[in-house]
Scaffold this motif. Structure first.
Motif, PDB file in Angstrom:
ATOM      1  N   VAL A 500       0.836  -1.204   0.000  1.00 47.50           N
ATOM      2  CA  VAL A 500       0.000   0.000   0.000  1.00 47.50           C
ATOM      3  C   VAL A 500       0.870   1.254   0.000  1.00 47.50           C
ATOM      4  N   HIS A 501       2.015   1.189   0.660  1.00 46.31           N
ATOM      5  CA  HIS A 501       2.900   2.351   0.717  1.00 46.31           C
ATOM      6  C   HIS A 501       3.562   2.536  -0.649  1.00 46.31           C
ATOM      7  N   PRO A 502       3.538   3.735  -1.189  1.00 45.33           N
ATOM      8  CA  PRO A 502       4.059   3.947  -2.542  1.00 45.33           C
ATOM      9  C   PRO A 502       5.554   3.677  -2.689  1.00 45.33           C
ATOM     10  N   LEU A 503       6.308   3.758  -1.622  1.00 41.85           N
ATOM     11  CA  LEU A 503       7.748   3.504  -1.727  1.00 41.85           C
ATOM     12  C   LEU A 503       8.075   2.020  -1.906  1.00 41.85           C
ATOM     13  N   ILE A 504       7.109   1.154  -1.601  1.00 39.32           N
ATOM     14  CA  ILE A 504       7.368  -0.294  -1.653  1.00 39.32           C
ATOM     15  C   ILE A 504       6.872  -0.852  -2.974  1.00 39.32           C
ATOM     16  N   GLY A 505       7.809  -1.320  -3.781  1.00 34.71           N
ATOM     17  CA  GLY A 505       7.454  -1.897  -5.073  1.00 34.71           C
ATOM     18  C   GLY A 505       7.132  -3.375  -4.979  1.00 34.71           C
ATOM     19  N   GLU A 526      10.814   3.952  -9.325  1.00 37.63           N
ATOM     20  CA  GLU A 526      10.475   5.301  -9.766  1.00 37.63           C
ATOM     21  C   GLU A 526      10.158   6.219  -8.583  1.00 37.63           C
ATOM     22  N   ILE A 527       9.365   5.743  -7.661  1.00 35.56           N
ATOM     23  CA  ILE A 527       8.931   6.577  -6.543  1.00 35.56           C
ATOM     24  C   ILE A 527      10.076   6.851  -5.565  1.00 35.56           C
ATOM     25  N   ALA A 528      10.893   5.833  -5.289  1.00 29.45           N
ATOM     26  CA  ALA A 528      11.950   5.992  -4.292  1.00 29.45           C
ATOM     27  C   ALA A 528      12.936   7.107  -4.659  1.00 29.45           C
ATOM     28  N   PRO A 529      13.449   7.183  -5.896  1.00 26.91           N
ATOM     29  CA  PRO A 529      14.347   8.295  -6.226  1.00 26.91           C
ATOM     30  C   PRO A 529      13.657   9.658  -6.130  1.00 26.91           C
ATOM     31  N   MET A 530      12.390   9.723  -6.511  1.00 24.25           N
ATOM     32  CA  MET A 530      11.659  10.991  -6.392  1.00 24.25           C
ATOM     33  C   MET A 530      11.559  11.406  -4.920  1.00 24.25           C
ATOM     34  N   ARG A 533      14.936  12.764  -3.747  1.00 26.48           N
ATOM     35  CA  ARG A 533      15.209  14.132  -4.198  1.00 26.48           C
ATOM     36  C   ARG A 533      14.401  15.146  -3.398  1.00 26.48           C
ATOM     37  N   SER A 534      13.152  14.784  -3.058  1.00 28.33           N
ATOM     38  CA  SER A 534      12.330  15.714  -2.276  1.00 28.33           C
ATOM     39  C   SER A 534      12.896  15.945  -0.886  1.00 28.33           C
ATOM     40  N   LYS A 535      13.696  14.978  -0.410  1.00 27.20           N
ATOM     41  CA  LYS A 535      14.310  15.104   0.912  1.00 27.20           C
ATOM     42  C   LYS A 535      15.711  15.695   0.835  1.00 27.20           C
ATOM     43  N   GLY A 536      16.151  15.994  -0.391  1.00 19.48           N
ATOM     44  CA  GLY A 536      17.480  16.562  -0.552  1.00 19.48           C
ATOM     45  C   GLY A 536      18.605  15.577  -0.343  1.00 19.48           C
ATOM     46  N   LEU A 545      19.698   4.166  -1.178  1.00 16.50           N
ATOM     47  CA  LEU A 545      18.504   4.388  -0.363  1.00 16.50           C
ATOM     48  C   LEU A 545      18.230   3.213   0.573  1.00 16.50           C
ATOM     49  N   ALA A 546      18.623   2.016   0.166  1.00 12.39           N
ATOM     50  CA  ALA A 546      18.418   0.850   1.032  1.00 12.39           C
ATOM     51  C   ALA A 546      19.193   0.986   2.335  1.00 12.39           C
ATOM     52  N   ALA A 547      20.279   1.746   2.312  1.00  9.15           N
ATOM     53  CA  ALA A 547      21.096   1.938   3.508  1.00  9.15           C
ATOM     54  C   ALA A 547      20.832   3.270   4.197  1.00  9.15           C
TER      55      ALA A 547
END
Length: 618
Positions: A500-505, A526-530, A533-536, A545-547
């Protein structure tokens, strides 16, 4: 190797003849008449014991009380309470009216309870007390079919919708005194082909299925147990598993009823050790996790002993394991070895088993999930032969069984008399016979068949038969997790809530033969890199991102949100964010993007094992 096992006709005919015409009401009447003063039901640690005569009186009063609330033949009744004598009383009371009681697991989430309340169409629910009433409050307000609630330890309501069990029994006792024949008349109307109980079991789609078992299904299973395992009359037993579990339904309610045995009710599994020591049962069934804990406890005791004691246990264990190995192979045990085992057992092993409350065992069983062979061998080394069985709720419990007279370690035994077993071309195990349930409850109240046109039930398990007819389970065709504690869970439901969470593919729930559920999480490419970037964040790669601690915190929150909708056994206790995505090219997904679970568990075994070494998200 054979692919089909026909029914054992002689034994099957004998068992069928014995079971013919039996129902639960008829057995309770027999016990209350012929064994009136024998003990039937005792709560562990309690002073009061219900005799068979007293139990039937309590059942009669509760039945007349339920009848006054409108419960009738064919109606469903849900029970949400712990194991306690009142559970037996209210369940048997519904059965005597021809109604269908269904105990649900205490660990279910509110969403799951809501589904069962609506699907079952239950008109009456029985709850233990205030905590259960609070959990059910939104459901009671929204599900129109529920007309009455019976509470064991909670208050009644002014509008009469909620009544206490004490008031129900009091009113029922008055009705029974006024018309003592009515209870027996209702009971005699119950036929062997009528549904006796309904148990909800996890389906591969995530929606539980209501398995309807008839009186004849259950009576045949009880007769089979008696025909297979020789035990004294009126055996004492310890009921400690949830009554939503088919094993406890058979061993804790119906088989003691059939044998006029004495059930000691253990309301909390934390009291199991004390219960075994108090009861010292002649037979005991445990899911693998129970046996693993017993083995671990014994190992700890022996390791803490001095060198002389450890040496004595090693010598006794070596002899016991050699005897066990020969018997498992169907070979004779040499007289000198048998004498040595007997002497060492009496002086070394039996006193140890006595401290566990397991010194009187005639039969010990394990089922609901595979048990490691190493655990079976270790237990054999302390004189406890644990025999694996196999079956499902749809087969009224055991369909195959190992016995002291014929067993193979690692197998689940031979098929029960009267049952037929066939291995399909794809390896799936098919069964048919008198233990196959009546069907699944349909949402509209009808019954859906579980078999094909020829009566074969596809079990979803894959197995092989050896030349002696012993079945070994090699795989599971249906996607179902069975924990080491014997809990059936649908991974699809767990995974869908995580996704349900968009970050989880992708998400894969792990837990088969394990003590708890964990998950492998794959980030959406796709969602995780976006999000990064929104978090700088400077590193927007999947591996980076996994780490990333902030990503870990976000996924942890997603897991918590999913867990809130899951029962306790289903909840994800640990997870790992994978450093790369999965595709058909990498092998974890099919061309239609379905998970290849075998590939996932094999390829990422190290990551999975680490989750059980360190139970926290990594």
């Amino acid at each position: 190797m054979p692919s089909t096992v026909p029914p054992a006709t002689d034994r099957a005919a004998r068992c069928a003849q014995t079971a013919r015409g039996l129902t639960v009401p008829r057995l309770l009447h027999r016990n209350a008449t012929e064994f009136a003063d024998l003990p039937a039901l005792t709560a562990l640690g309690a002073q009061e014991t219900l005799t068979w005569s007293a139990l039937r009186d309590r059942v009669a009063h509760a039945a007349r009380g339920l009848e006054a609330l409108g419960l009738a033949a064919g109606d469903r009744m849900l029970i949400n309470m712990s194991s306690r004598p009142e559970h037996w009383i209210i369940d048997l009371a519904a059965v005597h009216l021809g109604a269908i009681p269904s105990t649900i697991y205490a660990t279910l989430s509110p969403d799951q309870i809501d589904y069962l309340a609506r699907h079952s169409g239950a008109e009456i629910v029985v709850l233990e007390g205030d905590a259960e009433l609070a959990r059910w409050a939104p459901i009671l307000a929204e599900v129109p079919t529920i007309r009455h609630v019976v509470t064991v330890a909670g208050p009644s309501s002014a509008d009469g919708r909620v009544v206490t069990l004490a008031d129900l029994e009091s009113a029922g006792a008055a009705a029974h005194r006024a018309d003592p024949e009515a209870f027996g008349e209702r009971a005699r109307e119950v036929s062997p082909e009528a549904p006796l109980t309904m148990l909800y079991t996890s389906g591969t789609t995530g929606d539980p299925k209501g398995v309807l078992l008839t009186h004849h299904n259950v009576m045949y299973q009880c007769v089979l147990i008696e025909d297979t395992i020789t035990t004294p009359d009126h055996p004492a037993s310890l009921a400690y598993l949830p009554l939503a579990h088919i094993a406890e339904r058979i061993l804790g309610i119906y088989y003691p009823l059939y044998r006029a045995g004495h059930v000691h009710v253990c309301p909390d599994q934390k009291q199991l050790v004390a219960g075994l020591a108090a009861v010292r049962p002649i037979s005991f069934f445990g899911v693998p996790r129970v046996w693993e804990k017993i083995a671990a406890g014994v190992q700890a005791q022996i390791s803490a002993a001095d060198r002389r004691v450890r040496a004595a246990f090693e010598a006794a264990g070596e002899a016991a394991r050699e005897s066990h190995r020969l018997r498992a192979a169907g070979a004779p045990v040499p007289p000198e070895l048998a004498a040595r085992v007997a002497a060492l057992d009496e002086s070394v092993l039996r006193p140890l088993r006595a401290r566990l409350g397991l010194d009187n065992l005639i039969w010990a069983g394990s089922g609901a999930a595979p048990i490691p062979v190493s655990t079976l061998v270790y237990l054999a080394g302390i004189g406890i032969d644990v025999f694996e069985v196999w079956g499902m709720t749809e087969t009224t419990g055991t369909c195959t069984i190992n016995t002291p007279q014929a067993f193979r370690v690692g197998s689940v035994g031979r098929v029960n008399p009267g049952m037929e077993l066939r291995i399909a071309d794809d390896g799936e195990i098919l069964v048919r016979g008198p233990l196959v349930c009546a069907g699944y409850l349909a949402a509209g109240g009808g019954v859906e068949s579980v078999t094909d046109a020829d009566g074969w039930l596809p079990t979803g398990d894959v197995g092989v038969l050896d030349d002696d007819g012993f079945l070994t389970i090699t795989d599971r065709k249906k996607e179902l997790i069975i924990s080491s504690g014997g809990k059936n869970m649908s991974p699809a439901r767990i995974e869908s809530l995580l996704r349900v969470h968009p970050l989880i593919g992708q998400a894969v729930a792990i837990g088969d033969r394990r003590p708890y559920v964990t998950a492998l999480i794959v980030l959406d490419e796709e969602i995780a890199p976006m999000w990064a970037r929104s978090k700088g964040l400077p590193d927007t790669s999947i591996a980076g991102l996994a780490a990333e601690p902030r990503m870990h915190a976000e996924i942890a929150a997603a897991v918590d949100a999913a867990n809130a909708k899951l029962s306790r056994p289903e909840q994800v206790k640990a997870f790992r964010i994978m450093p790369s995505t999965w595709t058909p090219e990498t092998g974890e997904l099919t061309p239609t993007l379905k998970l290849r679970r075998r590939v996932v568990t094999d390829r990422h075994a190290t990551a999975i094992d680490a989750l059980y070494d360190t139970p926290s998200g990594v």
